[in-house]
Design a protein around this motif. Structure first.
Motif, short mmCIF file in Angstrom:
data_model
loop_
_atom_site.label_atom_id
_atom_site.label_comp_id
_atom_site.label_asym_id
_atom_site.label_seq_id
_atom_site.Cartn_x
_atom_site.Cartn_y
_atom_site.Cartn_z
N VAL A 36 30.03 -16.56 27.38
CA VAL A 36 30.19 -17.90 27.95
C VAL A 36 28.85 -18.35 28.53
CG1 VAL A 36 31.35 -19.31 29.69
CG2 VAL A 36 32.66 -17.64 28.37
N ALA A 37 28.19 -17.47 29.28
CA ALA A 37 26.89 -17.82 29.87
C ALA A 37 25.87 -18.12 28.79
CB ALA A 37 26.41 -16.70 30.78
N ALA A 38 25.88 -17.33 27.71
CA ALA A 38 24.94 -17.56 26.61
C ALA A 38 25.22 -18.90 25.94
CB ALA A 38 25.03 -16.43 25.59
N ALA A 39 26.48 -19.23 25.77
CA ALA A 39 26.84 -20.51 25.14
C ALA A 39 26.41 -21.68 26.00
CB ALA A 39 28.35 -20.56 24.89
N GLN A 40 26.54 -21.55 27.32
CA GLN A 40 26.18 -22.65 28.22
C GLN A 40 24.69 -22.92 28.23
OE1 GLN A 40 28.14 -21.20 31.74
NE2 GLN A 40 30.02 -22.32 31.27
N ALA A 41 23.89 -21.97 27.77
CA ALA A 41 22.44 -22.18 27.68
C ALA A 41 22.10 -23.23 26.64
CB ALA A 41 21.73 -20.87 27.38
N LEU A 51 35.25 -22.15 23.78
CA LEU A 51 34.78 -21.08 22.90
C LEU A 51 35.94 -20.42 22.16
CD1 LEU A 51 32.04 -19.52 25.18
CD2 LEU A 51 31.70 -20.95 23.16
N GLU A 52 37.07 -20.30 22.81
CA GLU A 52 38.24 -19.74 22.13
C GLU A 52 38.74 -20.71 21.05
OE1 GLU A 52 41.03 -17.14 20.77
OE2 GLU A 52 39.28 -16.74 22.03
N ARG A 53 38.67 -22.03 21.31
CA ARG A 53 39.02 -22.99 20.26
C ARG A 53 38.06 -22.84 19.08
NH1 ARG A 53 39.83 -26.44 24.73
NH2 ARG A 53 37.80 -27.40 24.42
N GLY A 54 36.77 -22.66 19.38
CA GLY A 54 35.79 -22.44 18.32
C GLY A 54 36.08 -21.18 17.54
N ALA A 102 29.14 -23.21 18.95
CA ALA A 102 28.96 -22.58 20.27
C ALA A 102 29.59 -21.19 20.28
CB ALA A 102 29.58 -23.46 21.36
N PHE A 103 30.76 -21.05 19.65
CA PHE A 103 31.40 -19.73 19.58
C PHE A 103 30.53 -18.74 18.80
CE2 PHE A 103 33.63 -16.76 16.85
CZ PHE A 103 34.02 -15.86 17.82
N VAL A 104 30.03 -19.17 17.63
CA VAL A 104 29.22 -18.27 16.81
C VAL A 104 28.00 -17.79 17.59
CG1 VAL A 104 27.72 -18.18 14.78
CG2 VAL A 104 30.02 -19.12 14.58
N LEU A 105 27.32 -18.72 18.24
CA LEU A 105 26.11 -18.33 18.99
C LEU A 105 26.47 -17.45 20.17
CD1 LEU A 105 24.13 -21.68 18.76
CD2 LEU A 105 23.86 -19.60 17.37
N ALA A 106 27.62 -17.70 20.81
CA ALA A 106 28.06 -16.86 21.92
C ALA A 106 28.45 -15.47 21.43
CB ALA A 106 29.22 -17.51 22.65
N ALA A 107 29.09 -15.42 20.27
CA ALA A 107 29.52 -14.13 19.71
C ALA A 107 28.31 -13.26 19.38
CB ALA A 107 30.38 -14.35 18.46
N ARG A 108 27.19 -13.88 19.05
CA ARG A 108 25.96 -13.13 18.78
C ARG A 108 25.42 -12.47 20.05
NH1 ARG A 108 22.65 -13.86 14.73
NH2 ARG A 108 20.87 -13.93 16.13
N ALA A 109 25.77 -13.00 21.20
CA ALA A 109 25.25 -12.49 22.47
C ALA A 109 26.01 -11.27 22.98
CB ALA A 109 25.31 -13.59 23.53
N HIS A 110 27.11 -10.92 22.30
CA HIS A 110 27.98 -9.83 22.74
C HIS A 110 27.17 -8.77 23.41
CE1 HIS A 110 26.62 -8.86 18.77
NE2 HIS A 110 27.04 -7.64 18.82
#
Length: 110
Positions: A36-41, A51-54, A102-110
């Motif tokens: 979530v923090a990575a996505a907000q960047a 992000l869950e909808r994404g 946004a989800f894809v980019l956040a998922a990369r931050a795992h």
């Protein structure tokens, strides 16, 4: 003379394999606080809910035509262009495309 047919088969196989990029992967899990923090960047309005909808859009649409892409196999900078093309193919609205990206980019931050 058998050399030429072998070369043709190898070249055709390589071309078909290249069409499978990016490689497939298992469906990505929901993102946690770090995601979530990575996505907000890059998407200040991103939330756990958006992000869950994404993620749900990713799960519903990406596997409809091909396997789930390995989100880490593609550089982050390329995902916007991929989502523009694939979002159109999947008939996503601009908001749905943004949430999926946004989800894809956040998922990369795992």
């Amino acid at each position: 003379m058998r050399f030429i047919p072998t070369v043709v088969v190898v070249l055709v196989g390589a071309a078909l394999f290249a069409g499978c990029y990016p490689k497939s992967a298992p469906p990505p899990a929901s993102v946690g606080p770090k995601g979530v923090a990575a996505a907000q960047a890059h998407a200040p309005g991103a939330s756990a809910e958006s992000l869950e909808r994404g993620r749900q859009l990713f799960l519903a649409h990406c596997n409809a035509c091909h396997g789930y892409p390995d989100v880490d196999a593609v550089p982050a900078a390329e995902w916007q262009g991929i989502m523009a093309k694939m979002g159109d193919n999947a008939h996503l609205t601009p908001i749905e495309r943004d949430e999926t990206l946004a989800f894809v980019l956040a998922a990369r931050a795992h």
